[in-house]
Design an enzyme around this catalytic site. Structure first.
Site, PDB file in Angstrom:
ATOM      1  N   VAL A 607       0.773  -1.250   0.129  1.00 11.89           N
ATOM      2  CA  VAL A 607      -0.055   0.132   0.002  1.00 11.89           C
ATOM      3  C   VAL A 607       0.877   1.430  -0.182  1.00 11.89           C
ATOM      4  CG1 VAL A 607      -1.968  -1.009   0.995  1.00 11.89           C
ATOM      5  CG2 VAL A 607      -0.306  -0.260   2.394  1.00 11.89           C
ATOM      6  N   GLY A 608       2.256   0.988   0.169  1.00 12.56           N
ATOM      7  CA  GLY A 608       2.983   2.421   0.118  1.00 12.56           C
ATOM      8  C   GLY A 608       4.441   1.978   0.256  1.00 12.56           C
ATOM      9  N   GLY A 610       7.196   3.806   1.973  1.00  8.78           N
ATOM     10  CA  GLY A 610       7.410   5.144   2.745  1.00  8.78           C
ATOM     11  C   GLY A 610       8.937   5.289   3.147  1.00  8.78           C
ATOM     12  N   PHE A 612      11.026   4.361   4.884  1.00 10.08           N
ATOM     13  CA  PHE A 612      11.938   3.458   5.582  1.00 10.08           C
ATOM     14  C   PHE A 612      11.732   1.998   5.084  1.00 10.08           C
ATOM     15  CE2 PHE A 612      11.509   7.085   8.387  1.00 10.08           C
ATOM     16  CZ  PHE A 612      13.139   7.393   8.594  1.00 10.08           C
ATOM     17  N   GLY A 613      10.886   1.985   4.054  1.00  2.23           N
ATOM     18  CA  GLY A 613      10.500   0.646   3.760  1.00  2.23           C
ATOM     19  C   GLY A 613       9.211   0.591   3.082  1.00  2.23           C
ATOM     20  N   VAL A 615       5.258  -0.599   2.796  1.00  2.00           N
ATOM     21  CA  VAL A 615       4.036  -0.919   3.737  1.00  2.00           C
ATOM     22  C   VAL A 615       3.249  -1.755   2.978  1.00  2.00           C
ATOM     23  CG1 VAL A 615       2.324   0.423   5.034  1.00  2.00           C
ATOM     24  CG2 VAL A 615       4.657   1.358   4.476  1.00  2.00           C
ATOM     25  N   LYS A 629       4.899  -1.977   8.015  1.00  2.79           N
ATOM     26  CA  LYS A 629       6.227  -1.129   7.527  1.00  2.79           C
ATOM     27  C   LYS A 629       7.380  -2.285   7.715  1.00  2.79           C
ATOM     28  CE  LYS A 629       6.763   2.898   7.124  1.00  2.79           C
ATOM     29  NZ  LYS A 629       6.865   4.290   6.831  1.00  2.79           N
ATOM     30  N   ASP A 727      10.865  14.465   8.675  1.00  2.00           N
ATOM     31  CA  ASP A 727      10.512  14.073   7.364  1.00  2.00           C
ATOM     32  C   ASP A 727       9.109  14.213   7.281  1.00  2.00           C
ATOM     33  OD1 ASP A 727      11.080  13.250   4.840  1.00  2.00           O
ATOM     34  OD2 ASP A 727      10.878  11.151   5.333  1.00  2.00           O
TER      35      ASP A 727
END
Ligand SMILES: *[C@@H]1O[C@H](CO)[C@@H](O)[C@H](O)[C@H]1NC(C)=O
Ligand SMILES: *[C@@H]1O[C@H](CO)[C@@H](O)[C@H](O)[C@H]1NC(C)=O
Ligand SMILES: *[C@@H]1O[C@H](CO)[C@@H](O)[C@H](O)[C@H]1NC(C)=O
Ligand SMILES: *[C@@H]1O[C@H](CO)[C@@H](O)[C@H](O)[C@H]1NC(C)=O
Ligand SMILES: *[C@@H]1O[C@H](CO)[C@@H](O)[C@H](O)[C@H]1NC(C)=O
Ligand SMILES: *[C@@H]1O[C@H](CO)[C@@H](O)[C@H](O)[C@H]1NC(C)=O
Ligand SMILES: *[C@@H]1O[C@H](CO)[C@@H](O)[C@H](O)[C@H]1NC(C)=O
Length: 925
Positions: A607-608, A610, A612-613, A615, A629, A727
């Site tokens: 789903v994403g 982001g 740091f990794g 998701v 995540k 961020d």
């Protein structure tokens, strides 16, 4: 305070002392200045002399001249033969006429026997060139004029030979109008001759016989000139009978009691008229002082070469004056006269007596020079800066020679083009008078103790060089300063200036602003610094680890994620993974890898991706939706630190922060489990509206902004220790199923950063949102988040991404530069998202735009706090709602039907807010 007052007193004192000694005299309106003297005294004729001993310039000399014993002529003051002017300032009563007299007795005071030649001026007007031709003769010059200002200045300058000096300076006030002329506003009367004919001695007649102390020269003192007793038949006559002069200010009786008659029928005179040829004012004073028999008459003509009309006039004194011993004063107020004036008085053929003359006066018109156009502005400057050096120069700033610290244009009415006041111990504010110098090109005020703000110099469009360094100036660099079209050099270093520097439209400006701790380079139109930041950020992706996402690692990790069969703990229980080397993370739920794998259906739905990794969507046994995540394997720090951070993060609860539910850490794989946000990221809503239906409207955007701002505010102010997000960006603002916003990914950079590189100063953030100050200084503060949030506000207004290669035009890839340019030039329409379709209140739009610009100030200390931002957004929302209510009411009234108002929506929102009310303070570590 006391010190300052003392300084002012002492710096004022030279002027005060210059002015005050002259204010007393035996007669009101008399000033008799004994130059070089050192005592007050009254002379033989009753004039009270005062020394000029408070005058700060020049030197005193004592002289001794044979036959000249008057005390005022035993001293003089002399000045350097340099390019400056040396001025006396005298108080006068405005709108009255004065006689001004300066006298010079050289007396070889400098033992040089070089006869001095120099200029003397009154204000800006060249009065005379003093040419000494005999060491023992007094040169006297006189001026009659109507005073229009409260002081007059008499200045010596332009020594061509010898040393300029002065013996006396005298001021005599008239109180009538004898010397009125039609031209007195534009011309002075320079006295050329004032002759007492038939004088009984060589001594002139003056005070007290003349109450105005005019000096009536004896005609016998200059025989060569006046020819008395030289031409045959020229005789002196006198009377003891008083003369009826019937008016004030005409010649004294004593002058009128003597005369010369031409017994042969004519009188011939020849006068050298100094300063002529030119136009003059001429009067002859006549009174019949002889007893004529009944049948006798005295009629004569004035024969003046070149003046035939005058010559037609027949003078009959008794008739004209209506009696004997009465004054008749024929005169002309404007006559052209030659340098050598020859005239004849000749009797008419029917006159029995020859002509007669008692006295005459000749004055030359001297055109006033109104002086520099900057005179008034400079007086106001002087009134503020009274240090001896500055204020004592006196006179016009430019004429006849400029003050030592100014330079002037060469125009007939000059303007000041340069001011040199470096290191003059100036205090107080920069005098506003300077800003009125419309021709100013160069301004040097450096090295003083100037305080206060830099004034507006927009009235000085020619300013090219400005030096204000090494003062104590405060405030900001006025935008008007940077807009000066010719500004080439601007030095303001080592002051206490603050704010940002807006670059003007001027590329050649050399600007030095070092040493102003709070003054920073800003940008209006793509300033250099900001361009550099963006360039480097793009060019140095290493510094921006957080923006790089590795999919490879995740895939590699997947292979390892299979074996361990630890039991899956139910998310609703607070359980512990027994296989955890480091024990449980306090306060956070530990999920097993197997459990996550099941809930995500083997990481099926991404789903994403982001910061740091990646998701993945998941659903726990109890139906709760989660976002998993999977952290990039090498982006987090050691296990203990990871646990600590997770423990901390899991205890941060706020309705506007995406809740961390737990974690999973097995075999080097780290995952964070969050609540699932149904409506994705703000970024998607702004830039890919199709995936979420229609684009969000302005009030919704404001609400999203409010939510996100509250979340960040909580991180900054509600957490101990405070959390800096690092961020903040639109892809980290998530929207739940009610479209309420929550901030995600907070605290992650802390987990991920330091452990990896052990370089804590590595800059983290996302291009386009990165605080330039943080980038430069590497000092992270909460204001870095404010900057990033400002960028989000700009995105909400414009629907433009923070960085774009196309949207912002040439040389502008950054939303901040682009928006700033438009907003500051008043063109907010130019950046408003067309998708909003005029469905907004312009006032609320402006409010947010201005707040956004505040947030993206280049310097953190100038940015508002998140709390201020929250408050402003809330204010804006009420403006927007008010305006909608008003327009709703308008339309309702006009349609006579009821319309659903926004209160329903509001109720829904309130309802939603109450859902997630459990906010707990994280405990301090
Ligand atoms: C001259 O007189 C004035 C006022 O009468 C006085 O202030 C001043 O000190 C005197 N100057 C000298 C040198 O005596
Ligand atoms: C000085 O005065 C004396 C007597 O009063 C006179 O004889 C002499 O000519 C004068 N000298 C000058 C230079 O005026
Ligand atoms: C200075 O004096 C000289 C000679 O008298 C003259 O030619 C010149 O114009 C004067 N300069 C000024 C600035 O008045
Ligand atoms: C000034 O004028 C008044 C009348 O106008 C006169 O009485 C007075 O004496 C004058 N002052 C002087 C110094 O002559
Ligand atoms: C004026 O008076 C003085 C003395 O008072 C006398 O010597 C003189 O001759 C008189 N002059 C005339 C013209 O009467
Ligand atoms: C400024 O003040 C200092 C110290 O009082 C002094 O030494 C210096 O001469 C002054 N400078 C000027 C130009 O007045
Ligand atoms: C700016 O001013 C400072 C302090 O006066 C000086 O050290 C520096 O060299 C100046 N910089 C430039 C570029 O002139």
């Amino acid at each position: 305070m006391e010190i300052k007052l003392l300084f002012i007193f002492f710096s004022l004192s030279p002027i005060l002392l210059l002015l005050f000694p002259f204010s007393f005299a035996q007669m009101s309106g008399f000033v008799s200045l004994d130059c070089g003297g050192n005592v007050n005294f009254t002379d033989e004729i009753g004039l009270k002399w005062t020394p000029d001993d408070k005058f700060t310039y020049g030197e005193i000399s004592t002289i001794s001249v044979a036959n000249e014993t008057r005390k005022q002529y035993t001293t003089l003051r002399h000045f350097p033969a340099d390019s400056r002017k040396y001025c006396y300032t005298l108080d006068v009563a405005s709108r009255t006429r004065y006689l001004l007299r300066a006298t010079f007795l050289y007396g070889n005071f400098d033992n040089n026997n070089v006869y001095p030649k120099f200029d003397i001026s009154v204000g800006a007007t060249h009065w005379s060139t003093i040419v000494i031709s005999d060491a023992n003769t007094i040169e006297t010059i006189e001026l009659i004029f109507l005073v229009t200002s409260p002081t007059i200045n008499v200045c010596l300058s332009n020594a061509t030979t010898g040393t300029p000096f002065i013996s006396t300076l005298e001021l005599r006030q008239f109180n009538g109008s004898v010397y009125y002329t039609d031209f007195e506003n534009d011309y002075y009367l320079s006295v050329s001759a004032r002759i007492n004919f038939g004088a009984q001695s060589n001594a002139p007649i003056r005070y007290p016989d003349d109450p105005f102390d005019r000096i009536w020269e004896s005609d016998s003192s200059k025989k060569a000139n006046y020819l008395v007793d030289v031409a045959t038949g020229t005789q002196k006559i006198s009377t003891n009978v008083s003369i009826d002069v019937n008016r004030n200010e005409i010649p004294p009786v004593k002058v009128m009691q003597t005369a010369v008659v031409g017994t042969n029928g004519s009188l011939t005179y020849r006068l050298d008229l100094e300063n002529f040829p030119g136009f003059g004012w001429a009067v002859i004073y006549l009174a019949e002082i002889e007893d004529l028999a009944e049948d006798e008459s005295r009629k004569f003509r004035l024969v003046l070469p070149g003046q035939p009309d005058l010559s037609k006039l027949v003078l009959n004194i008794e008739e004209n004056a209506r009696g004997k011993y009465r004054l008749y004063e024929p005169g002309v107020t404007n006559i052209s006269l030659p340098f050598v004036l020859s005239f004849k008085l000749g009797k008419t053929s029917d006159s029995s007596r020859g002509p007669l003359i008692n006295a005459m006066e000749l004055n030359k018109y001297l055109e006033k020079n109104d002086g520099s156009l900057d005179g008034d502005a400079m007086s106001s400057v002087l009134s503020q800066y009274t240090s001896a050096e500055l204020a004592n120069e006196g006179g016009d700033p430019c004429l006849p020679v400029p003050w030592s610290w100014v330079r002037c244009s060469l125009d007939p009415r000059p303007r000041i083009v340069s001011i040199f006041l470096s290191s003059k111990n100036l205090t107080g504010n920069i005098p506003l008078g300077i800003t009125k110098l419309t021709g100013l090109v160069e301004l040097w005020l450096d090295g003083n103790m100037l305080t206060g703000p830099i004034p507006d110099f927009s009235r000085c469009p020619d300013l090219t060089i400005i030096h204000l360094e090494n003062n104590q100036l405060t405030g900001s660099l006025p935008a008007t300063l940077m807009k000066l079209p010719h500004l080439r050099e601007l030095c303001v270093q080592n002051n206490m200036l603050s704010g940002r520097i807006l670059s003007g439209h001027n590329n050649n400006l050399v600007l030095n602003y070092t040493g102003n701790i709070n003054l920073h380079k800003g940008s209006r139109k793509g300033s250099d610094i900001e361009a550099i930041i963006i360039g480097s950020a793009v060019g140095a992706p290493i510094l921006l680890l957080v923006t790089i996402i590795s999919f490879l690692v995740t895939r590699k990790g997947k292979k390892k994620y299979n074996v361990k069969d630890h039991r899956v703990s139910h998310p609703s229980q607070s359980t512990v993974s027994s296989n955890n080397d480091d024990g449980p993370v306090e306060g956070a739920q530990c999920f097993s890898y197997a459990e996550i794998k099941i809930s995500t259906n083997n990481f099926e739905k991404k789903v994403g991706s982001g910061g740091f990794g990646v998701v993945y969507y998941g659903k726990l046994d109890d139906g709760k939706e989660i976002a998993v995540k999977v952290l990039t394997s090498n982006s987090y720090q050691g296990k203990r630190e990871f646990s600590n951070e997770v423990s901390l993060l899991s205890r941060i609860h706020h309705r506007n922060l995406v809740q961390l539910l737990g974690y999973c850490r097995e075999e080097g794989n780290c995952m964070l489990i969050y609540e699932f946000m149904h409506n994705g990221t703000l970024k998607e809503h702004l830039y890919c509206p199709l995936t979420h239906g229609r684009s969000i409207n302005w009030i919704k955007r404001l609400e999203v902004a409010e939510d996100a701002a509250k979340g960040i505010e909580y991180l900054h102010t509600g957490c101990v220790p405070a959390v800096i997000h690092r961020d903040v960006k639109s892809s980290n603002i998530l929207l739940d199923r009610h479209m309420r916003a929550k901030v995600s990914d907070f605290g992650l950079s802390k987990i991920a950063v330091e452990g990896v590189s052990h370089v804590s100063s590595i800059v983290r953030g996302t291009v386009g949102y990165l605080d330039p100050e943080y980038y430069i200084s590497q000092q992270l503060t909460d204001k870095s988040d404010v900057y990033s949030f400002g960028v989000i506000l700009l995105e909400l207004i414009s629907g433009q991404e923070a960085i774009s290669n196309e949207s912002f035009g040439v040389n502008c890839r950054n939303i901040v530069q682009w928006a700033k340019l438009h907003i500051e030039s008043g063109d907010i329409q130019g950046i408003i998202d067309p998708a909003l379709r005029n469905n907004y209140d312009l006032q609320s739009m402006w409010k947010i735009a201005e707040k956004a610009l505040m947030c993206v100030q280049p310097h953190g200390h100038l940015r508002p706090s998140m709390s201020e931002v929250v408050k402003d957004i809330q204010d804006t929302i009420s403006i927007e709602k008010q305006s909608r209510r008003t327009s709703d009411e308008l339309s309702r009234n006009s349609m006579h039907s009821s319309i659903k108002t926004s209160s329903t929506d509001l109720g829904a929102a309130d309802n939603f807010l109450s859902i997630d009310e459990s906010i707990t303070l994280p405990s301090a570590r």
